[in-house]
Write an enzyme that holds these catalytic residues in place. Structure first.
Site, PDB file in Angstrom:
ATOM      1  N   ASN A 116       0.837  -1.210   0.000  1.00  0.00           N
ATOM      2  CA  ASN A 116       0.000   0.000   0.000  1.00  0.00           C
ATOM      3  C   ASN A 116       0.864   1.248   0.000  1.00  0.00           C
ATOM      4  O   ASN A 116       0.621   2.181   0.778  1.00  0.00           O
ATOM      5  CB  ASN A 116      -0.934   0.045   1.223  1.00  0.00           C
ATOM      6  N   HIS A 117       1.861   1.242  -0.835  1.00  0.00           N
ATOM      7  CA  HIS A 117       2.699   2.429  -0.964  1.00  0.00           C
ATOM      8  C   HIS A 117       3.467   2.369  -2.288  1.00  0.00           C
ATOM      9  O   HIS A 117       3.475   1.329  -2.961  1.00  0.00           O
ATOM     10  CB  HIS A 117       3.678   2.543   0.224  1.00  0.00           C
ATOM     11  N   ALA A 118       4.078   3.494  -2.615  1.00  0.00           N
ATOM     12  CA  ALA A 118       5.025   3.547  -3.742  1.00  0.00           C
ATOM     13  C   ALA A 118       6.306   4.166  -3.191  1.00  0.00           C
ATOM     14  O   ALA A 118       6.305   4.790  -2.126  1.00  0.00           O
ATOM     15  CB  ALA A 118       4.473   4.409  -4.869  1.00  0.00           C
TER      16      ALA A 118
END
Ligand code: TYD
Length: 132
Positions: free
Chosen positions: A48-50
């Site tokens: 749930n991130h970049a």
């Protein structure tokens, strides 16, 4: 979005298998960090991130795990279930990991030390950055 894999020959012999990963060769960056993800509870979604700059290659060395990769325009799902196959997690790709099998172990090779400033953890912020 192009999904990139690093494929490895199954080395080893009649005793079993072996995979050798070389920084600067199979992995096109200097490996500064390696981390493991294991014992993931049922139903958990990780990631749930970049990352802004970080390059990573992830292996599922035992068991299996699904990935969602999203470049802000297209989304693709990938199943990792083979220790011979490394999945590239490029910068500015939103990613989620889910459906971990009970025994799943991820081994991740990363181009930089851990830096919370390199994370984008809010999806709307991610979309703003990729669209500008
Ligand atoms: P995080 O990257 O958010 O995990 P995931 O994306 O798999 O859900 O990391 C979880 C926690 O672990 C967070 O508090 C940061 C910490 N962490 C480190 O200290 N060093 C590391 O190399 C990594 C990957 C995480």
């Amino acid at each position: 979005m192009k999904i990139r894999f690093a494929d490895f020959p199954a080395l080893g012999d009649d005793r079993g298998h072996l995979v050798a990963v070389e920084g600067g060769n199979h992995i096109p960056f200097e490996i500064k960090r390696v981390y493991f993800v294991y014992d993931t509870k049922k139903g958990v979604i990780r990631g749930n991130h970049a990352h802004k700059k970080l390059q990573q290659v992830v292996f599922c060395v035992t068991g299996s795990c699904h990935f969602l990769l999203d470049d802000g325009i297209n989304k693709k799902e990938v199943l990792l279930d083979n220790p011979n196959k490394g999945l590239f997690l490029d910068p500015m790709i939103w990613h989620e990991m889910y459906d971990f099998s009970e025994s799943a172990v991820l081994v991740v090779f990363a181009s930089e030390h851990y830096d919370e400033q390199d994370y984008i953890r809010n999806y709307d912020d991610f979309l703003k950055v990729v669209n500008t």
